[in-house]
Enzyme design. Structure first.
Site, PDB file in Angstrom:
ATOM      1  N   CYS A  88       0.809  -1.117  -0.046  1.00 36.90           N
ATOM      2  CA  CYS A  88      -0.068   0.126  -0.098  1.00 36.90           C
ATOM      3  C   CYS A  88       0.890   1.068  -0.006  1.00 36.90           C
ATOM      4  O   CYS A  88       1.831   1.313   0.781  1.00 36.90           O
ATOM      5  CB  CYS A  88      -0.932   0.007   1.087  1.00 36.90           C
ATOM      6  SG  CYS A  88      -2.135   1.379   1.409  1.00 36.90           S
ATOM      7  N   CYS A  91       0.241   3.275   3.523  1.00 37.37           N
ATOM      8  CA  CYS A  91       0.799   2.723   4.890  1.00 37.37           C
ATOM      9  C   CYS A  91       2.001   1.518   4.805  1.00 37.37           C
ATOM     10  O   CYS A  91       2.334   1.323   5.925  1.00 37.37           O
ATOM     11  CB  CYS A  91      -0.388   2.203   5.716  1.00 37.37           C
ATOM     12  SG  CYS A  91      -1.062   0.645   5.124  1.00 37.37           S
ATOM     13  N   CYS A 136      -7.255  -1.289   1.617  1.00 36.77           N
ATOM     14  CA  CYS A 136      -6.132  -1.792   2.260  1.00 36.77           C
ATOM     15  C   CYS A 136      -6.663  -2.173   3.900  1.00 36.77           C
ATOM     16  O   CYS A 136      -7.365  -1.415   4.072  1.00 36.77           O
ATOM     17  CB  CYS A 136      -5.163  -0.780   2.555  1.00 36.77           C
ATOM     18  SG  CYS A 136      -3.819  -1.081   3.799  1.00 36.77           S
ATOM     19  N   CYS A 139      -5.105   0.733   6.642  1.00 42.23           N
ATOM     20  CA  CYS A 139      -5.527   2.062   6.314  1.00 42.23           C
ATOM     21  C   CYS A 139      -6.846   2.257   5.816  1.00 42.23           C
ATOM     22  O   CYS A 139      -7.338   3.555   5.854  1.00 42.23           O
ATOM     23  CB  CYS A 139      -4.163   3.090   5.818  1.00 42.23           C
ATOM     24  SG  CYS A 139      -4.098   2.762   3.876  1.00 42.23           S
ATOM     25  N   CYS A 159      -8.504  -5.859  -9.657  1.00 44.42           N
ATOM     26  CA  CYS A 159      -8.029  -4.893 -10.784  1.00 44.42           C
ATOM     27  C   CYS A 159      -7.616  -3.757  -9.835  1.00 44.42           C
ATOM     28  O   CYS A 159      -8.515  -2.980  -9.204  1.00 44.42           O
ATOM     29  CB  CYS A 159      -9.263  -4.771 -11.388  1.00 44.42           C
ATOM     30  SG  CYS A 159      -8.747  -3.428 -12.753  1.00 44.42           S
TER      31      CYS A 159
END
Length: 170
Positions: A88, A91, A136, A139, A159
């Site tokens: 991510c 984070c 995510c 976060c 995707c």
């Protein structure tokens, strides 16, 4: 029959049709208000909007925090084929292993599975129909969507917006 002054029955049918049309528009607008990261949820990594804006680039903020979508074929991660992990961009949570990546031909990095426990999902109706939004797990940042047209073994296609991730080579 006077065409300048429609019959009362015609006016009533027209009024009903307009009412149905307006109801359909209202329903579509309400359906487009999809469930997403905006729902009241807590995540291990929580920052204020100002902190996110300071931490992320404009494009990252648009995708991760405002549930935007990058232009297809704009991310170099779509063609990233080295061994490693995709994390991510907000984070650092490790989201996808390179072994699960495949070329879907859609212009966005695609994976058939996430790292166990790394992502969460929500129902997204922003386009007027239900889709599975993926975010995510640490976060809550918007990553993209999951579709049922991927390869074996899962049949899923995650995707993902490339700008929402960083690549960590092995």
């Amino acid at each position: 029959m006077d065409h300048d002054h429609p019959s009362p029955a015609f006016a009533l049918d027209r009024r009903r049709a307009l009412t149905l049309f307006r109801t359909g528009i209202a329903f579509s607008a309400l359906s487009a208000c999809g469930a997403g990261v905006a729902e009241a949820r807590s995540f291990p990594v929580e920052l204020s909007e100002a902190q996110w804006r300071q931490k992320l680039t404009r494009a990252e903020f648009y995708v991760l925090r405002q549930e935007g979508t990058e232009r297809a074929y704009s991310s170099p991660l779509d063609k990233e084929n080295r061994k490693g992990l995709f994390a991510c961009a907000g984070c650092g949570n490790k989201l996808y292993a390179s072994r699960t990546k495949f070329d879907s031909g859609t212009g966005w990095p695609s994976f058939w599975a996430a790292v166990p426990g790394a992502v969460g999902t929500a129902r997204d109706r922003k386009l007027g129909y239900a889709r599975t939004e993926v975010h995510c797990g640490d976060c809550g940042g918007h990553l993209g969507h999951i579709f049922d047209d991927g390869p074996k073994p899962t049949g899923k296609r995650h995707c993902i917006n490339g700008v929402a991730m960083d690549f960590l080579p092995a």
